[in-house]
Motif scaffolding. Structure first.
Motif, PDB file in Angstrom:
ATOM      1  N   CYS A   6       0.795  -1.198   0.020  1.00 25.46           N
ATOM      2  CA  CYS A   6      -0.191   0.110  -0.019  1.00 25.46           C
ATOM      3  C   CYS A   6       0.843   1.111  -0.125  1.00 25.46           C
TER       4      CYS A   6
ATOM      5  N   SER B 141       0.004   4.215   1.049  1.00 27.78           N
ATOM      6  CA  SER B 141      -0.354   5.314   2.035  1.00 27.78           C
ATOM      7  C   SER B 141       0.861   5.339   3.124  1.00 27.78           C
TER       8      SER B 141
ATOM      9  N   CYS C 158       1.901   2.764   6.106  1.00 24.98           N
ATOM     10  CA  CYS C 158       1.161   1.529   5.806  1.00 24.98           C
ATOM     11  C   CYS C 158       1.750   0.482   5.261  1.00 24.98           C
TER      12      CYS C 158
ATOM     13  N   CYS D  45      -4.414  -0.725  -0.165  1.00 30.20           N
ATOM     14  CA  CYS D  45      -5.010  -1.576   0.622  1.00 30.20           C
ATOM     15  C   CYS D  45      -6.638  -1.193   0.823  1.00 30.20           C
TER      16      CYS D  45
ATOM     17  N   HIS E 292      -7.292   1.935   2.758  1.00 31.42           N
ATOM     18  CA  HIS E 292      -6.656   3.235   2.015  1.00 31.42           C
ATOM     19  C   HIS E 292      -6.952   3.665   0.659  1.00 31.42           C
TER      20      HIS E 292
HETATM   21 ZN   LIG Z   1      -2.969   0.846   3.484  1.00 33.92          ZN
END
Ligand SMILES: [Zn+2]
Length: 78
Positions: free
Chosen positions: A12, A14, A17, A44, A47
């Protein structure tokens, strides 16, 4: 820092993360990118929305697809 990945990681994008991504957030900055220039963040489940909304609030066109579904272009928002 959010990656602007052309890499093959499936993590991911983000910040902070480490979950495996299941979505592609395909986006473009219309001020500097032509429509066939596609930037991709991986996301993911948790997110997918936060990453796409981050881009949408900046006025960037966004197309979210499954991880195994790359897109050729990100059209301008209607
Ligand atoms: Zn994520």
């Amino acid at each position: 820092m959010i990656g602007f990945g052309d890499d093959i990681s499936t993590r991911c994008s983000s910040a902070g993360c480490s979950a495996d991504a299941t979505w592609r957030v395909n986006w473009r900055n219309p001020r500097i990118h032509t429509p066939d220039r596609v930037k991709v963040w991986l996301a993911c489940d948790a997110h997918r929305t936060t990453l796409s909304e981050y881009l949408l609030t900046r006025g960037f066109p966004v197309v979210v697809t499954a991880l195994d579904q790359p897109v050729e272009l990100v059209p301008d928002r209607a």
